[in-house]
Design a protein around this motif. Structure first.
Motif, PDB file in Angstrom:
ATOM      1  N   SER A 151       0.856  -1.203   0.000  1.00  0.00           N
ATOM      2  CA  SER A 151       0.000   0.000   0.000  1.00  0.00           C
ATOM      3  C   SER A 151       0.890   1.251   0.000  1.00  0.00           C
ATOM      4  O   SER A 151       0.666   2.191   0.771  1.00  0.00           O
ATOM      5  CB  SER A 151      -0.949   0.007   1.195  1.00  0.00           C
ATOM      6  N   VAL A 209      -2.865  -2.602  -6.381  1.00  0.00           N
ATOM      7  CA  VAL A 209      -3.586  -2.499  -7.660  1.00  0.00           C
ATOM      8  C   VAL A 209      -5.040  -2.877  -7.386  1.00  0.00           C
ATOM      9  O   VAL A 209      -5.319  -3.666  -6.495  1.00  0.00           O
ATOM     10  CB  VAL A 209      -3.009  -3.429  -8.769  1.00  0.00           C
ATOM     11  N   GLY A 252       0.996 -13.683   7.352  1.00  0.00           N
ATOM     12  CA  GLY A 252      -0.064 -14.049   8.288  1.00  0.00           C
ATOM     13  C   GLY A 252      -1.422 -13.692   7.706  1.00  0.00           C
ATOM     14  O   GLY A 252      -2.454 -13.935   8.326  1.00  0.00           O
ATOM     15  N   PHE A 266       4.088 -12.694  17.359  1.00  0.00           N
ATOM     16  CA  PHE A 266       4.693 -12.348  18.643  1.00  0.00           C
ATOM     17  C   PHE A 266       3.796 -11.320  19.327  1.00  0.00           C
ATOM     18  O   PHE A 266       3.521 -10.259  18.742  1.00  0.00           O
ATOM     19  CB  PHE A 266       6.096 -11.774  18.442  1.00  0.00           C
TER      20      PHE A 266
END
Ligand code: NAD
Length: 176
Positions: A38, A80, A103, A124
């Motif tokens: 982004s 995009v 993730g 974490f």
């Protein structure tokens, strides 16, 4: 052959959890590509920092963690408006890689369908090492400083990050 892994995130901002995961991936591959995703976004509550600021924060955090920077490539990539072509967009702008660490289920799905090996890295302290939580604390004047590496904190001070977020919160929607 050099084995490269890639991790893609918005890193708004990079936090201690990200640095742990970068170090972990570097135990498995020769080189790591960190994509600042982004990249076109900045100055909103969800994406307050420019791609350049995020690149700076990540490279300084890795240097502070004594990571060999010759093994890391940090590249900004804008979004995009079409998920079906996003993987080729990423591969056209990135050094070559074999393994995708994420993730994010959508990121894993898109790369898996394109034939890449995907892996889910461990989280974490996800409740605290979480961009939304950090931005929220910054706006509300709560303690957030220990959630990011010292080097990120320094860049945040340099760019007056708290002031920016507080200003954005006056004009943008509320986080929660
Ligand atoms: P994020 O910044 O939330 O997370 C980046 C990575 O860091 C994740 O893969 C996660 O595994 C890891 N992480 C987060 N917190 C952690 C913690 N506490 N401990 C350890 N690891 C932790 O980024 P994201 O939302 O996954 O970013 C995906 C990027 O890809 C975005 O920029 C998105 O716009 C982009 N994208 C674009 C398109 C498109 O343009 N069509 C499609 C899919 C994704």
């Amino acid at each position: 052959m050099v084995k490269r892994g890639i991790i893609i995130g918005r890193f708004q901002p990079p936090h201690r959890g990200h640095v742990e995961v970068f170090k972990q991936i570097l135990r498995e591959v020769d080189e790591l590509i960190v994509v600042v995703g982004s990249a076109q976004e900045s100055h909103t509550l969800e994406n307050p920092f420019t791609a350049g600021e995020r690149v700076l924060m990540i490279s300084k955090a890795l240097a502070e963690a004594r990571v060999d920077l010759s093994r890391v490539h940090i590249i900004p990539i804008p979004d995009v408006n079409n998920n079906a072509i996003w993987v080729s967009h990423v591969t056209s702008l990135s050094p070559p890689f074999e393994i995708v660490y994420s993730g994010n289920p959508l990121v894993r799905r898109l790369f898996k369908e394109a034939g890449f090996e995907t892996k889910t890295p461990p989280m974490f302290k996800r409740k605290e090492y979480w961009g939304t939580e950090i931005r929220d604390r910054m706006i509300r004047g709560k303690r957030w400083e220990e959630l990011v590496p010292e080097a990120v904190l320094e860049v945040m001070r340099e760019i007056k990050a708290v002031e920016r977020l507080k200003d954005l919160s006056k004009t943008d929607y509320l986080l929660r």
